[in-house]
Design an enzyme around this catalytic site. Sequence first.
Site, PDB file in Angstrom:
ATOM      1  N   SER A   3     -12.250  -3.126  -6.800  1.00  0.00           N
ATOM      2  CA  SER A   3     -11.503  -1.952  -7.249  1.00  0.00           C
ATOM      3  C   SER A   3     -10.004  -2.129  -7.034  1.00  0.00           C
ATOM      4  O   SER A   3      -9.195  -1.707  -7.859  1.00  0.00           O
ATOM      5  CB  SER A   3     -11.973  -0.699  -6.497  1.00  0.00           C
ATOM      6  OG  SER A   3     -13.205  -0.259  -7.004  1.00  0.00           O
TER       7      SER A   3
ATOM      8  N   ALA B   7     -10.379   0.305 -15.616  1.00  0.00           N
ATOM      9  CA  ALA B   7      -8.922   0.214 -15.409  1.00  0.00           C
ATOM     10  C   ALA B   7      -8.338  -1.061 -16.011  1.00  0.00           C
ATOM     11  O   ALA B   7      -7.218  -1.059 -16.510  1.00  0.00           O
ATOM     12  CB  ALA B   7      -8.605   0.303 -13.916  1.00  0.00           C
TER      13      ALA B   7
ATOM     14  N   PHE C 213     -13.700  10.865 -12.160  1.00  0.00           N
ATOM     15  CA  PHE C 213     -13.279  10.268 -13.424  1.00  0.00           C
ATOM     16  C   PHE C 213     -13.370   8.752 -13.297  1.00  0.00           C
ATOM     17  O   PHE C 213     -12.717   8.149 -12.444  1.00  0.00           O
ATOM     18  CB  PHE C 213     -11.827  10.686 -13.682  1.00  0.00           C
ATOM     19  CG  PHE C 213     -11.176  10.024 -14.857  1.00  0.00           C
ATOM     20  CD1 PHE C 213     -11.538  10.353 -16.158  1.00  0.00           C
ATOM     21  CD2 PHE C 213     -10.164   9.083 -14.669  1.00  0.00           C
ATOM     22  CE1 PHE C 213     -10.922   9.758 -17.250  1.00  0.00           C
ATOM     23  CE2 PHE C 213      -9.541   8.481 -15.756  1.00  0.00           C
ATOM     24  CZ  PHE C 213      -9.923   8.822 -17.044  1.00  0.00           C
ATOM     25  N   VAL C 214     -14.189   8.123 -14.145  1.00  0.00           N
ATOM     26  CA  VAL C 214     -14.340   6.665 -14.096  1.00  0.00           C
ATOM     27  C   VAL C 214     -13.879   6.085 -15.426  1.00  0.00           C
ATOM     28  O   VAL C 214     -14.291   6.542 -16.498  1.00  0.00           O
ATOM     29  CB  VAL C 214     -15.810   6.259 -13.812  1.00  0.00           C
ATOM     30  CG1 VAL C 214     -15.976   4.747 -13.897  1.00  0.00           C
ATOM     31  CG2 VAL C 214     -16.243   6.754 -12.434  1.00  0.00           C
TER      32      VAL C 214
ATOM     33  N   HIS D 294     -18.243   5.727  -7.201  1.00  0.00           N
ATOM     34  CA  HIS D 294     -16.940   5.153  -7.584  1.00  0.00           C
ATOM     35  C   HIS D 294     -15.805   5.918  -6.903  1.00  0.00           C
ATOM     36  O   HIS D 294     -15.889   7.127  -6.730  1.00  0.00           O
ATOM     37  CB  HIS D 294     -16.755   5.216  -9.103  1.00  0.00           C
ATOM     38  CG  HIS D 294     -17.544   4.163  -9.821  1.00  0.00           C
ATOM     39  ND1 HIS D 294     -18.916   4.209  -9.934  1.00  0.00           N
ATOM     40  CD2 HIS D 294     -17.151   3.027 -10.448  1.00  0.00           C
ATOM     41  CE1 HIS D 294     -19.327   3.138 -10.602  1.00  0.00           C
ATOM     42  NE2 HIS D 294     -18.293   2.404 -10.925  1.00  0.00           N
TER      43      HIS D 294
END
Lengths: 177, 177
Positions: free
Chosen positions: A88, A127, A123-124, A71
């Site tokens: 994304s 969103a 950090f995922v 990611h």
Amino acid sequence: MADMLSISLVNELNYEDFIGRFGNVVEHCSICAAAVWRNRPFRDVHHLHQEICSFMDLLPDTGKEGVLRLHPDLAGKLAELGSLTQESTAEQKAAGLDTMSPDEKQLLRETNIKYREKFGFPFVICARQNKKEAILKGIVERLEHSAAEELNIGIEEVKKICLLRLLGIVIDDKSHM
Amino acid sequence: MADMLSISLVNELNYEDFIGRFGNVVEHCSICAAAVWRNRPFRDVHHLHQEICSFMDLLPDTGKEGVLRLHPDLAGKLAELGSLTQESTAEQKAAGLDTMSPDEKQLLRETNIKYREKFGFPFVICARQNKKEAILKGIVERLEHSAAEELNIGIEEVKKICLLRLLGIVIDDKSHM
């Protein structure tokens, strides 16, 4: 909607077309789609999602870390270069990450670096389900967790992102089959 | 050789650069590189290879099938369209697959279809270690196996392909470290 698939069409896809369509529902991780193809027929999009989640749960911890490492950083270098995947880009925009102030950008950049240094993966966060304020707050809080906690939280976020991506491909018709 | 990496340079790569460099040592399956990055430092290229093999061995059978499904058919549609990865193109050429007679092409195409229909994944063989005659003989013989046998054989071939790809990236200096 013209481009959306019914679940019965999904179930008819050969594995190449299936991977072509679902290869990025987990970012850069086509093995997830490739692994679950065998489990057709799927009852609906949620069943397909569940199979992908179960596959991720079966991965050894190194594999889960690998999923996270595939990611991009939120609002990181790739976003600035316009090199994110189509999915994304849309997700980060939906969260308002493209409208951060210079101070917010700086905070996110610095905290991202600390997070990666501490955990060895980015950090995922889903969103689309968080606005930039929640994301900035989230990363600061999650930085305090243990690596094991963050591995689990990160994978759960990947599952949420995956469902939203699936819902952009497959018609959610629960009455089907 | 100018482009080759020493193992000490490999061990200094951050995960993004590591994945960028090793993401296709298992075809279309960057999770393999992403998963083993944590296991640095690698003693040499063979140690890195062993870590990738161990990761694949830990995958559930569906994941192993997924790894195979991410491989192209030998001399299949993608080769004809010139759409193979750079690595696959070179490997298929080394095996002489680009010089097959029309009859050989027809035999390979038909047997590939039967193989995929029987097993639900493509016939995978380390093309660099086999000439076209051995490949044509191999696919006809392997078609008689059980799915479990072919899953194992296919993954062992993926490991051989992976080692040869790694040896094209990392200097094989066993005296290092």
